[in-house]
Design a protein around this motif. Sequence first.
Motif, PDB file in Angstrom:
ATOM      1  N   ARG A 447       0.838  -1.194   0.000  1.00 59.94           N
ATOM      2  CA  ARG A 447       0.000   0.000   0.000  1.00 59.94           C
ATOM      3  C   ARG A 447       0.869   1.238   0.000  1.00 59.94           C
ATOM      4  NH1 ARG A 447       2.022  -2.831   3.751  1.00 59.94           N
ATOM      5  NH2 ARG A 447       1.944  -2.148   5.891  1.00 59.94           N
ATOM      6  N   GLN A 448       0.325   2.310  -0.553  1.00 64.14           N
ATOM      7  CA  GLN A 448       1.007   3.595  -0.620  1.00 64.14           C
ATOM      8  C   GLN A 448       0.917   4.304   0.735  1.00 64.14           C
ATOM      9  OE1 GLN A 448       2.813   4.732  -3.062  1.00 64.14           O
ATOM     10  NE2 GLN A 448       2.248   3.377  -4.758  1.00 64.14           N
ATOM     11  N   ILE A 449       1.902   5.179   1.043  1.00 62.54           N
ATOM     12  CA  ILE A 449       1.945   5.807   2.357  1.00 62.54           C
ATOM     13  C   ILE A 449       1.318   7.196   2.392  1.00 62.54           C
ATOM     14  CG2 ILE A 449       4.035   4.524   2.923  1.00 62.54           C
ATOM     15  CD1 ILE A 449       5.586   7.187   2.629  1.00 62.54           C
ATOM     16  N   ALA A 452       0.586  11.527  -2.339  1.00 62.57           N
ATOM     17  CA  ALA A 452       1.547  11.725  -3.427  1.00 62.57           C
ATOM     18  C   ALA A 452       2.124  10.417  -3.940  1.00 62.57           C
ATOM     19  CB  ALA A 452       2.683  12.629  -2.955  1.00 62.57           C
ATOM     20  N   ASN A 453       1.798   9.312  -3.266  1.00 59.52           N
ATOM     21  CA  ASN A 453       2.338   7.991  -3.630  1.00 59.52           C
ATOM     22  C   ASN A 453       3.857   8.028  -3.702  1.00 59.52           C
ATOM     23  OD1 ASN A 453      -0.265   6.538  -5.775  1.00 59.52           O
ATOM     24  ND2 ASN A 453      -0.309   7.261  -3.685  1.00 59.52           N
ATOM     25  N   SER A 454       4.473   8.631  -2.693  1.00 57.29           N
ATOM     26  CA  SER A 454       5.931   8.776  -2.682  1.00 57.29           C
ATOM     27  C   SER A 454       6.651   7.487  -2.340  1.00 57.29           C
ATOM     28  CB  SER A 454       6.333   9.876  -1.691  1.00 57.29           C
ATOM     29  OG  SER A 454       5.899   9.562  -0.381  1.00 57.29           O
ATOM     30  N   ARG A 455       5.953   6.519  -1.725  1.00 57.53           N
ATOM     31  CA  ARG A 455       6.602   5.243  -1.405  1.00 57.53           C
ATOM     32  C   ARG A 455       5.528   4.194  -1.149  1.00 57.53           C
ATOM     33  NH1 ARG A 455      12.204   4.241   1.534  1.00 57.53           N
ATOM     34  NH2 ARG A 455      12.097   2.001   1.884  1.00 57.53           N
ATOM     35  N   LYS A 456       5.838   2.964  -1.549  1.00 56.62           N
ATOM     36  CA  LYS A 456       4.925   1.852  -1.334  1.00 56.62           C
ATOM     37  C   LYS A 456       5.539   0.898  -0.305  1.00 56.62           C
ATOM     38  CE  LYS A 456       2.618  -0.027  -4.734  1.00 56.62           C
ATOM     39  NZ  LYS A 456       2.252  -0.803  -5.942  1.00 56.62           N
ATOM     40  N   LEU A 457       4.736   0.535   0.708  1.00 58.05           N
ATOM     41  CA  LEU A 457       5.177  -0.423   1.712  1.00 58.05           C
ATOM     42  C   LEU A 457       4.919  -1.837   1.225  1.00 58.05           C
ATOM     43  CD1 LEU A 457       3.831   1.243   4.997  1.00 58.05           C
ATOM     44  CD2 LEU A 457       6.132   1.383   4.006  1.00 58.05           C
ATOM     45  N   SER A 491       3.185   1.845   9.070  1.00 60.67           N
ATOM     46  CA  SER A 491       2.903   3.151   8.475  1.00 60.67           C
ATOM     47  C   SER A 491       4.217   3.893   8.271  1.00 60.67           C
ATOM     48  CB  SER A 491       1.968   3.972   9.374  1.00 60.67           C
ATOM     49  OG  SER A 491       2.575   4.227  10.630  1.00 60.67           O
ATOM     50  N   ALA A 492       4.203   4.890   7.411  1.00 63.24           N
ATOM     51  CA  ALA A 492       5.436   5.620   7.105  1.00 63.24           C
ATOM     52  C   ALA A 492       5.100   6.988   6.541  1.00 63.24           C
ATOM     53  CB  ALA A 492       6.283   4.830   6.106  1.00 63.24           C
ATOM     54  N   PHE A 493       6.107   7.858   6.459  1.00 63.08           N
ATOM     55  CA  PHE A 493       5.950   9.181   5.880  1.00 63.08           C
ATOM     56  C   PHE A 493       7.315   9.682   5.429  1.00 63.08           C
ATOM     57  CE2 PHE A 493       6.749   9.679  10.367  1.00 63.08           C
ATOM     58  CZ  PHE A 493       7.638  10.732  10.446  1.00 63.08           C
ATOM     59  N   ALA A 506      10.653   7.831   6.997  1.00 63.74           N
ATOM     60  CA  ALA A 506      10.581   7.271   8.347  1.00 63.74           C
ATOM     61  C   ALA A 506       9.295   6.459   8.465  1.00 63.74           C
ATOM     62  CB  ALA A 506      10.593   8.381   9.399  1.00 63.74           C
ATOM     63  N   GLY A 507       9.320   5.482   9.361  1.00 63.55           N
ATOM     64  CA  GLY A 507       8.139   4.638   9.509  1.00 63.55           C
ATOM     65  C   GLY A 507       8.045   4.032  10.892  1.00 63.55           C
ATOM     66  N   ILE A 508       6.898   3.458  11.163  1.00 66.07           N
ATOM     67  CA  ILE A 508       6.634   2.786  12.435  1.00 66.07           C
ATOM     68  C   ILE A 508       6.612   1.282  12.188  1.00 66.07           C
ATOM     69  CG2 ILE A 508       5.066   2.538  14.376  1.00 66.07           C
ATOM     70  CD1 ILE A 508       6.296   5.301  14.127  1.00 66.07           C
ATOM     71  N   PRO A 509       7.506   0.509  12.827  1.00 67.90           N
ATOM     72  CA  PRO A 509       7.486  -0.937  12.648  1.00 67.90           C
ATOM     73  C   PRO A 509       6.279  -1.560  13.338  1.00 67.90           C
ATOM     74  CG  PRO A 509       9.078  -0.351  14.329  1.00 67.90           C
ATOM     75  CD  PRO A 509       8.566   0.937  13.758  1.00 67.90           C
ATOM     76  N   GLY A 510       5.805  -2.669  12.801  1.00 67.00           N
ATOM     77  CA  GLY A 510       4.680  -3.367  13.410  1.00 67.00           C
ATOM     78  C   GLY A 510       5.082  -4.068  14.698  1.00 67.00           C
ATOM     79  N   GLU A 511       4.069  -4.509  15.457  1.00 66.70           N
ATOM     80  CA  GLU A 511       4.323  -5.231  16.696  1.00 66.70           C
ATOM     81  C   GLU A 511       5.075  -6.521  16.406  1.00 66.70           C
ATOM     82  OE1 GLU A 511       3.762  -4.458  19.748  1.00 66.70           O
ATOM     83  OE2 GLU A 511       2.243  -2.869  19.761  1.00 66.70           O
ATOM     84  N   GLY A 512       6.052  -6.817  17.251  1.00 68.34           N
ATOM     85  CA  GLY A 512       6.757  -8.085  17.150  1.00 68.34           C
ATOM     86  C   GLY A 512       5.955  -9.199  17.808  1.00 68.34           C
TER      87      GLY A 512
END
Length: 523
Positions: A447-449, A452-457, A491-493, A506-512
């Motif tokens: 998915r795009q972040i 502007a679709n500047s990056r896809k996760l 999520s990221a930005f 930068a982004g937030i990692p998911g729960e381990g």
Amino acid sequence: MLQEGSLFRGQTNLANYLYSSPGTVGSVESDLRARLYGTASGKLVAAPSDTTKVTVTGGWSRDRQKPTTGIWLDDPGFPRNAFNPLPETQTETAHFGLTLEHDLEWARLTSVTGFQHYETELEADIVDGFIGTAQTGLPGFALQMPGLNVRRIDEHSNQWTQELRLDGETEGGTRWLAGISGLASTFDSTTDITSLQLANGAYRGRIDTVNIALFGEVTVPLTERLDWIGGLRLSHERKEFEGTFRGRNGARAYFSENGDEDYTFATGRTGFTYALADNMTAFATVARGEKTGGYLFYNQFAAMGMPLTPYDSASTWSYEAGLKATDLGGFLTLGTSLFYNDTSDEQLFTFNPVLGRFSVLNADTRSYGLEIEAKAQATETMAFSANLALLDAEIDGGANPAIIGNDVPYAPVFTASLAADYRRELDLAGLSGSGFVRAEYLYTGSRQIDPANSRKLDGYGLVNLRAGWQKGNIDIYASVENLFDKRYVSSAFQAGTSTTGSAVFAGIPGEGRTFTLGARVKF
């Protein structure tokens, strides 16, 4: 009465680096993103008479974390942070509910009262050393002076809800419902930034919301197999906003702002259901929904005396058709639907790396897709379930022509889940009961972040396990989520640009991998 409690602990494989000198790592904190979560809840049901039922619910939870406020996505040592001080947060929530049901013979009267409370405290280094190095070229040590850039957030929220409704059925088989609902909420947030380098200060934002609505719905049998559904909700909502900034270290000494917005709107749905067979129903519906506009709770430009402007309400027309079937072949339940959503002024959350400002961007969107759900009772002890969703969501209008044709952020094209449940009689400590095990696989596609679709996760899949034992009024369970400790970004930005002009994300990692122990008792 039902009482429930659980203890949750999770930890992402994310370390925090502290530098003792340029290029020299002094220490590594290995449990950044560690989390301890506890909750307790209860439910009491009483029947004072044959026609009256009272249900009381309540609960409380506390969540303590060492979170991350963002990691550099392109870090060769990903995932890691370099914060000083280490982020810490504590959140408490509480809820209460009271439901009264009374049979009037010709209808049922229901009153639902609810209260929710939320508060959180966060203290964190604003600048991660690795993200800061990517942006400025400075060594991490230069960005880790104690108290150099610290953010403290204190939030409180209270919400009361009340609903009164009547529902019944006429002699002709028409089912009806009518009622009134109200909501009153207060959200108060203070963000205090202390910086030894920059002008800084504290900003307090408060948003008061009041909503009142009248609603009704009918289901009318047109023929033995065909029903018409019609529902309407008339709502009025008022939001009042206040913001105050008090500056220091060269910032504007004082700034205040306020505003209020009123929204009056209608939502509802209409459609048909048709019984193809006793266990199979087709349906088609058209619905209109609305999300009211409002204000962000934090103004990053308050130090410059620039007031917030409210974002607009979003409205959606939704069209859906599908089929639901139960007990196919004596073991299969199946549901499928096709949908199309046309939204005006969708509220898209975005970050401007040039201005360094989060904002809500209104844009028109459209989406369509397919959902399929199936459940199969293979044997008396074994059951399987699956879910599949395909989605195409695109920005197709709005004030910014540069994003038209882009994907809607965080709208994966493909999501799916698979689950297996096993249950059998099992004696525990001499007590007869039943044991159960559930294994599930959840997949979320790429998915795009941002608009502007500047990056896809990248997409990711998680495996979860849950096992427990039940006997009458006792339920004991344990679970493991993200069993294989999968690394993924939720999520990221775009945090900014490097000295060469390339984007820094930068982004937030998911729960381990996380563990939960819990119990429920009925008495």
